[in-house]
Design a protein around this motif. Structure first.
Motif, PDB file in Angstrom:
ATOM      1  N   GLU B   2     -41.288  11.398 -18.826  1.00  0.00           N
ATOM      2  CA  GLU B   2     -40.822  10.245 -19.880  1.00  0.00           C
ATOM      3  C   GLU B   2     -41.140   8.924 -19.123  1.00  0.00           C
ATOM      4  O   GLU B   2     -40.984   8.923 -18.091  1.00  0.00           O
ATOM      5  CB  GLU B   2     -39.260  10.363 -19.893  1.00  0.00           C
ATOM      6  N   LYS B   3     -41.912   8.239 -20.085  1.00  0.00           N
ATOM      7  CA  LYS B   3     -42.354   6.669 -19.657  1.00  0.00           C
ATOM      8  C   LYS B   3     -41.138   6.072 -19.588  1.00  0.00           C
ATOM      9  O   LYS B   3     -40.078   6.070 -20.164  1.00  0.00           O
ATOM     10  CB  LYS B   3     -43.233   6.321 -20.728  1.00  0.00           C
ATOM     11  N   ARG B   4     -41.088   4.992 -18.668  1.00  0.00           N
ATOM     12  CA  ARG B   4     -40.359   3.951 -18.664  1.00  0.00           C
ATOM     13  C   ARG B   4     -41.086   2.478 -18.716  1.00  0.00           C
ATOM     14  O   ARG B   4     -42.390   2.401 -18.878  1.00  0.00           O
ATOM     15  CB  ARG B   4     -39.754   3.549 -17.132  1.00  0.00           C
ATOM     16  N   ASN B   5     -40.340   1.517 -19.230  1.00  0.00           N
ATOM     17  CA  ASN B   5     -41.203   0.083 -19.499  1.00  0.00           C
ATOM     18  C   ASN B   5     -40.512  -0.710 -18.544  1.00  0.00           C
ATOM     19  O   ASN B   5     -39.321  -0.927 -18.487  1.00  0.00           O
ATOM     20  CB  ASN B   5     -41.163  -0.417 -21.032  1.00  0.00           C
ATOM     21  N   CYS B  63     -45.579 -13.104 -16.805  1.00  0.00           N
ATOM     22  CA  CYS B  63     -44.884 -11.878 -16.817  1.00  0.00           C
ATOM     23  C   CYS B  63     -45.781 -10.693 -17.390  1.00  0.00           C
ATOM     24  O   CYS B  63     -46.744 -11.016 -18.055  1.00  0.00           O
ATOM     25  CB  CYS B  63     -43.907 -12.046 -18.095  1.00  0.00           C
ATOM     26  N   ILE B  64     -45.538  -9.385 -16.860  1.00  0.00           N
ATOM     27  CA  ILE B  64     -46.197  -8.317 -17.230  1.00  0.00           C
ATOM     28  C   ILE B  64     -45.236  -7.220 -17.413  1.00  0.00           C
ATOM     29  O   ILE B  64     -44.228  -6.999 -16.847  1.00  0.00           O
ATOM     30  CB  ILE B  64     -47.092  -7.775 -15.807  1.00  0.00           C
ATOM     31  N   CYS B  74     -36.923  -0.307  -9.119  1.00  0.00           N
ATOM     32  CA  CYS B  74     -37.378  -1.750  -9.196  1.00  0.00           C
ATOM     33  C   CYS B  74     -37.446  -2.298  -7.895  1.00  0.00           C
ATOM     34  O   CYS B  74     -38.379  -3.073  -7.601  1.00  0.00           O
ATOM     35  CB  CYS B  74     -36.524  -2.333 -10.335  1.00  0.00           C
ATOM     36  N   GLU B  75     -36.420  -2.386  -7.112  1.00  0.00           N
ATOM     37  CA  GLU B  75     -36.051  -2.952  -5.906  1.00  0.00           C
ATOM     38  C   GLU B  75     -37.353  -2.642  -5.142  1.00  0.00           C
ATOM     39  O   GLU B  75     -38.168  -3.264  -4.446  1.00  0.00           O
ATOM     40  CB  GLU B  75     -34.925  -2.853  -5.311  1.00  0.00           C
ATOM     41  N   ARG B  95     -37.541  -5.610 -13.841  1.00  0.00           N
ATOM     42  CA  ARG B  95     -36.224  -4.933 -14.634  1.00  0.00           C
ATOM     43  C   ARG B  95     -36.900  -4.081 -15.632  1.00  0.00           C
ATOM     44  O   ARG B  95     -37.792  -4.112 -16.365  1.00  0.00           O
ATOM     45  CB  ARG B  95     -35.245  -6.136 -15.039  1.00  0.00           C
ATOM     46  N   SER B  96     -35.954  -3.192 -15.926  1.00  0.00           N
ATOM     47  CA  SER B  96     -36.417  -2.150 -16.840  1.00  0.00           C
ATOM     48  C   SER B  96     -35.890  -2.710 -18.445  1.00  0.00           C
ATOM     49  O   SER B  96     -35.129  -3.546 -18.767  1.00  0.00           O
ATOM     50  CB  SER B  96     -35.157  -1.205 -16.765  1.00  0.00           C
ATOM     51  N   VAL B  97     -36.940  -2.567 -19.376  1.00  0.00           N
ATOM     52  CA  VAL B  97     -36.860  -3.248 -20.816  1.00  0.00           C
ATOM     53  C   VAL B  97     -36.943  -2.012 -21.643  1.00  0.00           C
ATOM     54  O   VAL B  97     -37.675  -0.848 -21.359  1.00  0.00           O
ATOM     55  CB  VAL B  97     -37.994  -4.199 -20.950  1.00  0.00           C
ATOM     56  N   SER B  98     -36.742  -2.122 -23.115  1.00  0.00           N
ATOM     57  CA  SER B  98     -36.781  -1.296 -23.952  1.00  0.00           C
ATOM     58  C   SER B  98     -38.457  -0.681 -24.113  1.00  0.00           C
ATOM     59  O   SER B  98     -39.322  -1.677 -23.847  1.00  0.00           O
ATOM     60  CB  SER B  98     -36.407  -1.417 -25.061  1.00  0.00           C
TER      61      SER B  98
END
Lengths: 251, 251
Positions: B2-5, B63-64, B74-75, B95-98
């Motif tokens: 599953e992908k994260r963004n 920002c990317i 993330c850290e 940080r995690s975003v939708s």
């Protein structure tokens, strides 16, 4: 031709240079400066710098006395030198001084600053221009601790061993501060003179205090000991800037 | 998997880079960033930048958005990337975003600054990082003149001809200022979006006003004309910094 004596002030980003003094096999500020000078006024000059300065150290104000028979006006000399100097060096001013003035021996005091980028993440704009220190620094506490440097003291403990001068290790520190603007911490110190590596060892000692390895009120005992091994390590050169040079007429 | 963004913010000194976007025969920020990313999480990523940015332009906050199936926290990603990136680039946060977040299309506004070193003598510490302008600038007057940019306007006159978008040349400038700290003059502008070279042409126009070649109250007429030739030249890239990028949740 009758000689004149000129006082020039320059600024330089020290990253590319192995200090002021001309040496074999390494590029120095003096070599680059004299190269530009030769382009402008030929070989008729004798140049004295206000101090050595280590490899990688920067200057916001470095002073040079220049004896020459050439009659170029000060303003034109500044403009011409700036055309021949690389972009990391600039002449800021030039004025006529008496023939017995010497950039080093006439100097009555100097001010240095040491920059610390105190943030978990490095600053891409301060590479080689500030020391990157990750852990949070309590600048109020460090400023308090640093006040122990103020006054006339024997700074043997804050001088690199090989460079001890035999006679006089006493220096008069006029003021000294640690301050913060965002993540940028500045240590600033003014004295009538500095021993070899003195500012960098002062900073290394303050960082040891920040780490709890030297007590907050430990500086007087280190001064008293006259023992280099009691002080902290020599902080990296990249954070150090010669800020101001004082001469009789300025005081 | 599953992908994260993820939303990453980076800072970079743009002197070495031909802007963000990957291109042949020139080094880009994206290429260097993706190289570091590959070292840390392999090839499972899809990266989107918040804007192109020209060659030599800097970023205090770029920002990317990064889609990946990799599960690195993330850290740890921030720390690892900073070890693989060169010293003129740094990851500041992650940080995690939708999943529907896109660094460019989700952007609601940006703030740029343009630095001018306004002094007869160049600053050796700002080579490639500020535009050097010799003649004294009246920053109060320029700040007054710049207020005409504020509001919703058609910025056709402030867009490089080849890059005109057909549809919408209107942008909403929220605030705009010219200020001075010693010899350093800062132009700062926030808008909901920017046309190609818009900030640099705004600065070039303000410098024309400083030179008396465009009247102090001339900006409204230039906006009205919708004619690139009425505005000033495109100021050099070296002074430009992307300062902040705004997304829905920040507003």
């Amino acid at each position: 031709m009758e000689k004149r004596n000129l006082l020039l002030t320059i600024a330089y980003d020290g990253r590319a240079y192995h200090g002021w003094q001309i040496q074999e096999n390494a590029l120095s500020v003096q070599e680059v400066f004299q190269g530009a000078l030769r382009q402008v006024i030929g070989d008729d000059f004798d140049v004295k710098g206000c101090s050595r300065t280590d490899s990688g150290v920067h200057a916001n104000q470095y002073c040079i006395s220049l004896k020459t028979g050439h009659r170029i006006p000060c303003e034109r000399l500044v403009a011409a030198l700036n055309r021949f100097l690389p972009m990391d060096m600039a002449v800021k001013g030039c004025r006529s001084v008496s023939l017995d003035f010497h950039a080093r021996y006439s100097c009555k005091g100097k001010e240095y600053q040491y920059l610390i980028w105190n943030d978990p993440v490095r600053n891409p704009f301060l590479d080689g221009r500030a020391f990157h220190y990750w852990y949070p620094l309590d600048t109020d506490m460090l400023n308090q601790a640093a006040q122990a440097f103020v006054g006339k003291h024997d700074f043997t403990s804050f001088c690199t061993l090989d460079h001890r001068e035999r006679d006089n290790m006493e220096r008069m520190v006029k003021c000294c501060s640690v301050s913060r603007e965002g993540s940028l911490v500045t240590f600033r110190v003014e004295a009538d003179g500095f021993l070899y590596n003195m500012v960098r060892i002062m900073v290394g000692t303050l960082l040891r205090i920040a780490q709890g390895k030297i007590p907050e009120d430990g500086i007087p005992a280190i001064l008293e000991a006259k023992d280099r091994s009691k002080a902290g390590p020599t902080a990296r050169a990249c954070g150090l800037y010669l800020n101001r040079v004082f001469y009789e007429e300025d005081l």
